[in-house]
Design a protein around this motif. Sequence first.
Motif, mmCIF file in Angstrom:
data_model
loop_
_atom_site.group_PDB
_atom_site.id
_atom_site.type_symbol
_atom_site.label_atom_id
_atom_site.label_comp_id
_atom_site.label_asym_id
_atom_site.label_seq_id
_atom_site.Cartn_x
_atom_site.Cartn_y
_atom_site.Cartn_z
ATOM 1 N N GLU A 27 0.834 -1.213 0.000
ATOM 2 C CA GLU A 27 0.000 0.000 0.000
ATOM 3 C C GLU A 27 0.865 1.258 0.000
ATOM 4 O O GLU A 27 0.580 2.215 -0.721
ATOM 5 C CB GLU A 27 -0.947 -0.003 1.207
ATOM 6 N N LEU A 28 1.937 1.238 0.789
ATOM 7 C CA LEU A 28 2.851 2.395 0.799
ATOM 8 C C LEU A 28 3.463 2.592 -0.590
ATOM 9 O O LEU A 28 3.572 3.720 -1.083
ATOM 10 C CB LEU A 28 3.982 2.185 1.820
ATOM 11 N N ASP A 30 2.161 1.648 -3.474
ATOM 12 C CA ASP A 30 1.111 2.130 -4.382
ATOM 13 C C ASP A 30 0.851 3.627 -4.193
ATOM 14 O O ASP A 30 0.414 4.309 -5.116
ATOM 15 C CB ASP A 30 -0.187 1.329 -4.166
ATOM 16 N N GLN A 31 1.109 4.115 -2.980
ATOM 17 C CA GLN A 31 0.924 5.549 -2.702
ATOM 18 C C GLN A 31 2.170 6.369 -3.073
ATOM 19 O O GLN A 31 2.222 7.574 -2.825
ATOM 20 C CB GLN A 31 0.624 5.756 -1.208
#
Length: 148
Positions: A27-28, A30-31
Motif C-alpha cells: 500500500e505504501l 502504491d501511494q
Amino acid sequence: MIAVSRCLIGENCTYAGKNNLCKEIKELYDQGLALPLCPEVLGGLPIPRTSCEVTGEKVIDQKGIDRTKEYTQGAKIALDKCLEKNIKIAVLKAKSPSCGKNHIYDGTFSHQLVEGDGIFVQMLKEKGIAVYSENEVTEVLKLINGGK
Ligand code: SF4
C-alpha cells in the motif's frame, strides 16, 4: 519516502523466484511512499538463484560458491539509491542474508538463526538509516503518520 525490500511489495525476486508480499508495504508503494530495492538482484544475481548465508565476513551459497562480491556490490548500489533519495527509514525482510536485521541464518543451511545483520542492513546502519523488519511495519506506519 522509505526504502523497502522489493520482495515485500510482491515482486518475485527471492532466491526461489517467489515474493514475501506484505500488504501494508504494498500500500505504501502504491501511494508512492516506498522505494523497492533488491540488493541481490542489483548485484547481478539471477532469479531464481542458489540460496546463500552469511559466514563470518563472507557470503557463501549452498553449493559452496563465494558470493560476497555480488552481495557487497548489490548492497552498495542499493545504499547509493537510498542516499540519493535522502532515505532515513528502511523496512526490510527478516532473516535474509542481505535484508535481515538483528538475526540471520548461521551459515550452515540448517535453519539456525544467530545474532547479526544482512550485508545491506550492515551498510544502512553504518550510514545511520533506521532499519525495521516487516514484522515491525505497524511501528513504521505510526512514525510515518506522526510525521505528516
Ligand atoms: S535480497 Fe532482500 S529484497 Fe531481495 S529477495 Fe532477498 S529479502 Fe527480498
